[in-house]
Scaffold this motif. Structure first.
Motif, PDB file in Angstrom:
ATOM      1  N   TRP A  87       0.988   9.822 -17.712  1.00 58.67           N
ATOM      2  CA  TRP A  87      -0.399  10.217 -18.005  1.00 58.67           C
ATOM      3  C   TRP A  87      -1.269   8.988 -18.219  1.00 58.67           C
ATOM      4  O   TRP A  87      -2.366   8.886 -17.677  1.00 58.67           O
ATOM      5  N   TRP A  88      -0.764   8.021 -18.983  1.00 58.33           N
ATOM      6  CA  TRP A  88      -1.568   6.833 -19.270  1.00 58.33           C
ATOM      7  C   TRP A  88      -1.514   5.792 -18.157  1.00 58.33           C
ATOM      8  O   TRP A  88      -2.323   4.876 -18.133  1.00 58.33           O
ATOM      9  N   ALA A  89      -0.596   5.937 -17.210  1.00 61.08           N
ATOM     10  CA  ALA A  89      -0.552   5.030 -16.057  1.00 61.08           C
ATOM     11  C   ALA A  89      -1.415   5.531 -14.909  1.00 61.08           C
ATOM     12  O   ALA A  89      -1.698   4.776 -13.963  1.00 61.08           O
ATOM     13  N   LEU A  90      -1.848   6.781 -14.975  1.00 61.59           N
ATOM     14  CA  LEU A  90      -2.586   7.382 -13.868  1.00 61.59           C
ATOM     15  C   LEU A  90      -3.839   6.585 -13.484  1.00 61.59           C
ATOM     16  O   LEU A  90      -4.087   6.365 -12.289  1.00 61.59           O
ATOM     17  N   PRO A  91      -4.660   6.108 -14.429  1.00 62.62           N
ATOM     18  CA  PRO A  91      -5.851   5.345 -14.016  1.00 62.62           C
ATOM     19  C   PRO A  91      -5.520   4.083 -13.234  1.00 62.62           C
ATOM     20  O   PRO A  91      -6.239   3.719 -12.297  1.00 62.62           O
ATOM     21  N   GLN A  92      -4.429   3.390 -13.618  1.00 64.60           N
ATOM     22  CA  GLN A  92      -4.076   2.161 -12.917  1.00 64.60           C
ATOM     23  C   GLN A  92      -3.652   2.462 -11.469  1.00 64.60           C
ATOM     24  O   GLN A  92      -4.082   1.789 -10.527  1.00 64.60           O
ATOM     25  N   PHE A  93      -2.820   3.480 -11.301  1.00 61.95           N
ATOM     26  CA  PHE A  93      -2.392   3.819  -9.947  1.00 61.95           C
ATOM     27  C   PHE A  93      -3.558   4.347  -9.118  1.00 61.95           C
ATOM     28  O   PHE A  93      -3.642   4.071  -7.909  1.00 61.95           O
ATOM     29  N   ALA A  94      -4.466   5.090  -9.725  1.00 59.22           N
ATOM     30  CA  ALA A  94      -5.626   5.600  -8.985  1.00 59.22           C
ATOM     31  C   ALA A  94      -6.511   4.461  -8.509  1.00 59.22           C
ATOM     32  O   ALA A  94      -7.001   4.456  -7.366  1.00 59.22           O
ATOM     33  N   MET A  95      -6.721   3.471  -9.353  1.00 59.86           N
ATOM     34  CA  MET A  95      -7.539   2.320  -8.980  1.00 59.86           C
ATOM     35  C   MET A  95      -6.911   1.564  -7.815  1.00 59.86           C
ATOM     36  O   MET A  95      -7.579   1.228  -6.828  1.00 59.86           O
ATOM     37  N   ALA A  96      -5.607   1.308  -7.924  1.00 67.31           N
ATOM     38  CA  ALA A  96      -4.922   0.561  -6.868  1.00 67.31           C
ATOM     39  C   ALA A  96      -4.892   1.347  -5.561  1.00 67.31           C
ATOM     40  O   ALA A  96      -5.093   0.784  -4.474  1.00 67.31           O
ATOM     41  N   ALA A  97      -4.645   2.652  -5.648  1.00 66.80           N
ATOM     42  CA  ALA A  97      -4.586   3.473  -4.436  1.00 66.80           C
ATOM     43  C   ALA A  97      -5.931   3.508  -3.723  1.00 66.80           C
ATOM     44  O   ALA A  97      -5.990   3.466  -2.481  1.00 66.80           O
ATOM     45  N   SER A  98      -7.016   3.575  -4.477  1.00 70.49           N
ATOM     46  CA  SER A  98      -8.345   3.569  -3.866  1.00 70.49           C
ATOM     47  C   SER A  98      -8.553   2.304  -3.050  1.00 70.49           C
ATOM     48  O   SER A  98      -9.072   2.343  -1.921  1.00 70.49           O
ATOM     49  N   THR A  99      -8.150   1.166  -3.608  1.00 68.76           N
ATOM     50  CA  THR A  99      -8.297  -0.102  -2.896  1.00 68.76           C
ATOM     51  C   THR A  99      -7.449  -0.132  -1.635  1.00 68.76           C
ATOM     52  O   THR A  99      -7.920  -0.495  -0.551  1.00 68.76           O
ATOM     53  N   MET A 100      -6.181   0.250  -1.752  1.00 75.23           N
ATOM     54  CA  MET A 100      -5.270   0.180  -0.607  1.00 75.23           C
ATOM     55  C   MET A 100      -5.739   1.078   0.530  1.00 75.23           C
ATOM     56  O   MET A 100      -5.746   0.684   1.706  1.00 75.23           O
ATOM     57  N   LEU A 101      -6.140   2.299   0.204  1.00 74.70           N
ATOM     58  CA  LEU A 101      -6.541   3.247   1.239  1.00 74.70           C
ATOM     59  C   LEU A 101      -7.859   2.844   1.889  1.00 74.70           C
ATOM     60  O   LEU A 101      -8.040   3.013   3.101  1.00 74.70           O
ATOM     61  N   ALA A 102      -8.784   2.327   1.102  1.00 72.68           N
ATOM     62  CA  ALA A 102     -10.078   1.950   1.652  1.00 72.68           C
ATOM     63  C   ALA A 102      -9.985   0.689   2.497  1.00 72.68           C
ATOM     64  O   ALA A 102     -10.685   0.543   3.505  1.00 72.68           O
ATOM     65  N   ARG A 103      -9.126  -0.225   2.110  1.00 74.29           N
ATOM     66  CA  ARG A 103      -9.048  -1.521   2.768  1.00 74.29           C
ATOM     67  C   ARG A 103      -8.328  -1.490   4.098  1.00 74.29           C
ATOM     68  O   ARG A 103      -8.596  -2.328   4.967  1.00 74.29           O
ATOM     69  N   ASP A 104      -7.376  -0.593   4.282  1.00 75.24           N
ATOM     70  CA  ASP A 104      -6.464  -0.754   5.405  1.00 75.24           C
ATOM     71  C   ASP A 104      -6.210   0.568   6.118  1.00 75.24           C
ATOM     72  O   ASP A 104      -5.613   1.485   5.554  1.00 75.24           O
ATOM     73  N   GLN A 105      -6.656   0.656   7.358  1.00 76.14           N
ATOM     74  CA  GLN A 105      -6.412   1.856   8.162  1.00 76.14           C
ATOM     75  C   GLN A 105      -4.921   2.087   8.353  1.00 76.14           C
ATOM     76  O   GLN A 105      -4.459   3.238   8.394  1.00 76.14           O
ATOM     77  N   ALA A 106      -4.141   0.996   8.453  1.00 75.61           N
ATOM     78  CA  ALA A 106      -2.700   1.154   8.641  1.00 75.61           C
ATOM     79  C   ALA A 106      -2.059   1.835   7.438  1.00 75.61           C
ATOM     80  O   ALA A 106      -1.110   2.614   7.586  1.00 75.61           O
ATOM     81  N   GLY A 119       0.787  -1.223   0.000  1.00 73.78           N
ATOM     82  CA  GLY A 119       0.000   0.000   0.000  1.00 73.78           C
ATOM     83  C   GLY A 119       0.819   1.273   0.000  1.00 73.78           C
ATOM     84  O   GLY A 119       0.594   2.166  -0.832  1.00 73.78           O
ATOM     85  N   PRO A 120       1.781   1.437   0.915  1.00 78.35           N
ATOM     86  CA  PRO A 120       2.569   2.680   0.906  1.00 78.35           C
ATOM     87  C   PRO A 120       3.303   2.916  -0.406  1.00 78.35           C
ATOM     88  O   PRO A 120       3.415   4.065  -0.864  1.00 78.35           O
ATOM     89  N   GLU A 156     -10.637  11.917  -7.402  1.00 78.35           N
ATOM     90  CA  GLU A 156     -11.426  12.553  -6.352  1.00 78.35           C
ATOM     91  C   GLU A 156     -11.618  11.597  -5.187  1.00 78.35           C
ATOM     92  O   GLU A 156     -11.598  11.993  -4.018  1.00 78.35           O
ATOM     93  N   TYR A 157     -11.795  10.308  -5.506  1.00 75.67           N
ATOM     94  CA  TYR A 157     -11.931   9.303  -4.457  1.00 75.67           C
ATOM     95  C   TYR A 157     -10.618   9.136  -3.701  1.00 75.67           C
ATOM     96  O   TYR A 157     -10.596   9.040  -2.476  1.00 75.67           O
ATOM     97  N   VAL A 158      -9.514   9.089  -4.440  1.00 82.12           N
ATOM     98  CA  VAL A 158      -8.208   8.961  -3.799  1.00 82.12           C
ATOM     99  C   VAL A 158      -7.963  10.150  -2.879  1.00 82.12           C
ATOM    100  O   VAL A 158      -7.521   9.995  -1.728  1.00 82.12           O
ATOM    101  N   ARG A 159      -8.236  11.342  -3.375  1.00 86.63           N
ATOM    102  CA  ARG A 159      -8.036  12.558  -2.557  1.00 86.63           C
ATOM    103  C   ARG A 159      -8.807  12.464  -1.250  1.00 86.63           C
ATOM    104  O   ARG A 159      -8.267  12.736  -0.167  1.00 86.63           O
ATOM    105  N   ASP A 160     -10.081  12.086  -1.332  1.00 88.87           N
ATOM    106  CA  ASP A 160     -10.897  12.064  -0.124  1.00 88.87           C
ATOM    107  C   ASP A 160     -10.534  10.888   0.779  1.00 88.87           C
ATOM    108  O   ASP A 160     -10.682  10.976   2.009  1.00 88.87           O
TER     109      ASP A 160
END
Length: 337
Positions: A132-151, A72-73, A177-181
């Motif tokens: 630019w073209w990798a941004l959607p993949q990293f955004a998707m993964a970051a959303s999962t990591m942040l939502a799944r784990d408080q740590a 996640g980090p 926007e989801y990642v930001r929040d």
């Protein structure tokens, strides 16, 4: 797979992605966690294109039961790096063309794209275009990591800087926007909740609350009870889906109970997030006023993978709160409200 990504071997990497996904199906959580851990280095160091797809796979392992902590980090840090490079690409494109950059979800990188931004970016054109073209993949993964784990959320360093970079990139990709929040989610945060009509108050502790719709629902559940606030307790289905359950079929819309106001008198919009509630002396204050008009909203959590909680830590009589009330302004309806 991680080795292929680090080596930049796209021919070897391509077939590995579906193969690893297939092999991971049904594996126990410890094996999935080991796999996610092995991917962390590639996420951090591989090219943006390959690193982004490794991040997506690590996110899939987390959704299937892996611990998000090992990878996640790395996902969050690399997302910010990629977002900064993507912003440079967007700026160069807009300067060159006067128009919006190509949608990374709908278009593909090309020689023509590179030639458009190269005069402005020089040797950096390639990596910014790839970012630019990798941004959607990293955004998707970051959303999962942040939502799944408080740590993972707790591990974020330089949070304000990361929020700023993601926020600047969000107009180009809605997922950000989801990642930001998610980066702004408060865990273990104490709020002081004040009832203007009676002068009473409560200290509550929140965690995993994704927006103020969820905060409103959980406050009603915590405070409307004998000895607490009067009123009709919220439907248990609203509460369960604001904590950790899916929305039951047939659940009616949530009915708002109060108008939430901050210490400066400004309305706390349900569409906002708790982190945006201003502090007074280091404490965020929520004032409960009667509703100005009926409000309803859909039950459930904005981030279904993230459980939410709100507990009452203490109740306060009016005489205990005089110093706090001295800092609280009357409610001011918004312009046009």
């Amino acid at each position: 797979m991680a080795n292929a990504a680090l080596a930049g071997d796209q021919q070897a990497f391509g077939p590995l992605l579906p193969a690893v996904q297939e092999q991971a199906a049904g594996l126990p959580a410890d094996r999935l966690t080991a796999g996610a851990r092995a991917m962390a280095g590639a996420i951090a160091e591989a090219s943006p294109h390959l690193g982004g797809w490794v991040a997506v796979l690590a996110g899939a392992l987390v959704e299937n039961g892996a611990d998000a902590g090992p990878a996640g980090p790395a996902v969050i840090d690399r997302l910010v790096e990629v977002a900064a490079a993507a912003l440079a690409f967007a700026g160069a494109w807009e300067k060159a063309t006067g128009g919006a950059p190509p949608d990374p979800m709908e278009h593909e990188p090309s020689r023509e794209v590179w030639e458009t931004v190269h005069p402005e970016l020089g040797d950096g054109a390639g990596v910014t275009m790839e970012s630019w073209w990798a941004l959607p993949q990293f955004a998707m993964a970051a959303s999962t990591m942040l939502a799944r784990d408080q740590a993972v959320r707790a591990s974020v360093a330089e949070r304000d800087f990361k929020v700023s970079v993601v926020d600047q990139a969000a107009p180009y990709l809605g997922q950000l926007e989801y990642v930001r929040d998610l980066l702004k989610v408060l865990d273990g945060e104490r709020l002081l909740v004040l009832d203007r009509a009676t002068g009473r108050g409560w200290t509550v502790v929140i965690g995993g609350v994704g927006d103020n719709f969820q905060l409103h629902t959980l406050l009603a559940h915590a405070l409307i009870r004998p000895g607490g606030m009067p009123g009709e307790a919220p439907d248990p289905r609203w509460v369960a889906s604001s904590m950790d359950q899916e929305v039951e079929p047939g659940t009616p819309p949530v009915a708002g109970v109060w108008n939430l106001v901050d210490a400066h008198g400004s309305w706390i919009w349900n569409e906002g997030v708790p982190a945006d509630i201003p502090e007074v002396g280091g404490t965020r204050i929520v004032v409960l006023d009667p509703p100005t008009y009926p409000r309803t909203w859909s039950p459930g959590r904005r981030f279904p993978l993230m459980p939410g909680s709100l507990t009452v830590e203490g109740a306060h009589a009016p005489e205990e709160l005089r110093d706090w009330w001295a800092h609280v302004k009357p409610a001011v309806p918004p312009a046009g409200g």
